[in-house]
Design a protein around this motif. Structure first.
Motif, PDB file in Angstrom:
ATOM      1  N   TRP A  43     -43.450  12.687  -6.968  1.00 47.67           N
ATOM      2  CA  TRP A  43     -42.274  13.510  -6.809  1.00 47.67           C
ATOM      3  C   TRP A  43     -41.072  12.920  -6.854  1.00 47.67           C
ATOM      4  O   TRP A  43     -39.896  13.291  -7.704  1.00 47.67           O
ATOM      5  CB  TRP A  43     -42.080  14.674  -5.706  1.00 47.67           C
ATOM      6  N   TYR A  46     -40.448  11.189  -9.979  1.00 44.87           N
ATOM      7  CA  TYR A  46     -40.076  12.260 -11.190  1.00 44.87           C
ATOM      8  C   TYR A  46     -38.833  12.549 -11.083  1.00 44.87           C
ATOM      9  O   TYR A  46     -37.900  12.850 -12.242  1.00 44.87           O
ATOM     10  CB  TYR A  46     -40.846  13.392 -11.047  1.00 44.87           C
ATOM     11  N   PHE A  72     -49.333  15.054 -11.449  1.00 48.37           N
ATOM     12  CA  PHE A  72     -48.296  15.641 -11.375  1.00 48.37           C
ATOM     13  C   PHE A  72     -48.292  17.290 -11.766  1.00 48.37           C
ATOM     14  O   PHE A  72     -47.644  17.919 -11.491  1.00 48.37           O
ATOM     15  CB  PHE A  72     -46.850  14.940 -12.064  1.00 48.37           C
ATOM     16  N   LYS A  76     -47.456  20.096  -9.784  1.00 51.69           N
ATOM     17  CA  LYS A  76     -46.523  21.377 -10.119  1.00 51.69           C
ATOM     18  C   LYS A  76     -47.043  22.737 -10.087  1.00 51.69           C
ATOM     19  O   LYS A  76     -46.288  23.708  -9.964  1.00 51.69           O
ATOM     20  CB  LYS A  76     -46.141  20.946 -11.794  1.00 51.69           C
ATOM     21  N   ILE A 115     -35.935  18.441  -9.857  1.00 50.93           N
ATOM     22  CA  ILE A 115     -36.919  19.162  -9.144  1.00 50.93           C
ATOM     23  C   ILE A 115     -36.192  20.700  -8.700  1.00 50.93           C
ATOM     24  O   ILE A 115     -37.141  21.350  -8.632  1.00 50.93           O
ATOM     25  CB  ILE A 115     -37.322  18.348  -7.858  1.00 50.93           C
ATOM     26  N   HIS A 215     -42.713  18.796  -2.636  1.00 46.67           N
ATOM     27  CA  HIS A 215     -41.641  18.417  -3.856  1.00 46.67           C
ATOM     28  C   HIS A 215     -40.049  18.282  -2.891  1.00 46.67           C
ATOM     29  O   HIS A 215     -39.190  17.877  -3.791  1.00 46.67           O
ATOM     30  CB  HIS A 215     -41.657  19.877  -4.496  1.00 46.67           C
TER      31      HIS A 215
END
Length: 252
Positions: A43, A46, A72, A76, A115, A215
């Motif tokens: 996370w 990303y 991922f 998600k 995010i 997250h």
């Protein structure tokens, strides 16, 4: 090399041989379940570099770019299920006993990452904080069921956050800290109202961080933890922390 393999296995191309080794046969590959540390790292990466899976694989050893991409998308989907569960939860204002409702706000632009575009942060960050308080109370021997938070209250939800059995497998045992100790996830120090008094031996995370959705990270995670309200035993903790820090500053 792949070209030599190609000559030894005429039914396979060099590219196929290389991909088979890289993705399946390399002895350095991990074939175990992803750990909380790896999930949190995915996370955070990303949030900073987006979907550059090849770069991520250099930071997370033993995982291929394809492994990380698949993981991922799994994370998600889990976030999407958690968001659906939070939509069914009461309004954050109903959690005044466990959360500083006046601190619930939209995260400033400078603190936002890609995010935050994936979940309803202005409304749901307070619910995440309330859940962490409710879960902490459930860990106490004399805790009573007071309704819990968004996900804790949704007992029949099979697709939301990790079940207690899953959490028990991923985290623990927990040990009380003897002095000021930094949490490996949120970066705050234990003992404190935000982190509590116990550290997970496996991950080096505070107990509260093991309850918060993966997250959340960085400033957004700390923003969430700062919404937790002082209740019951927390007042004794606050007094203990104050005495401890006085000793630290005084050099005793």
């Amino acid at each position: 090399s792949a070209s030599l393999m190609d000559s030894d296995t005429p039914e396979r191309t060099g590219k196929q041989c290389r991909e088979r080794y890289v993705n399946h046969l390399n002895p350095r590959l991990k074939h175990t379940e992803f750990t909380p540390l790896e999930d949190a790292t995915i996370w955070r990466l990303y949030a900073t570099i987006g979907t550059q899976w090849a770069k991520m694989s250099k930071v997370i050893p033993g995982r291929t770019d394809n492994n990380l991409k698949n993981r991922f998308h799994n994370l998600k989907r889990q976030l999407q299920r958690e968001e659906e569960s939070r939509l069914r939860a009461p309004n954050p204002d109903d959690y005044e006993e466990t959360v500083h409702v006046d601190r619930v706000r939209e995260v400033p632009r400078l603190m936002r990452t890609r995010i935050e575009d994936m979940w309803n942060q202005p409304r749901h960050i307070g619910l995440v904080a309330a859940d962490s308080v409710a879960d902490s109370r459930e860990d106490e021997p004399d805790a009573k069921d007071e309704g819990g938070g968004a996900i804790a209250a949704d007992k029949d939800n099979k697709d939301g956050a990790d079940s207690e059995a899953q959490r028990a497998r991923k985290f623990g045992p927990f040990e009380a800290v003897a002095g000021p100790t930094q949490c490996g996830r949120c970066g705050l120090f234990l003992p404190s109202l935000q982190c509590g008094t116990e550290l997970c031996v496996k991950t080096k995370w505070c107990r509260v961080c093991t309850k918060v959705s993966m997250h959340l990270g960085g400033n957004v995670l700390r923003e969430c933890l700062n919404m937790r309200r002082e209740t019951g035993g927390d007042r004794e903790l606050a007094e203990g922390v104050e005495l401890l820090m006085k000793g630290v500053w005084n050099g005793s």
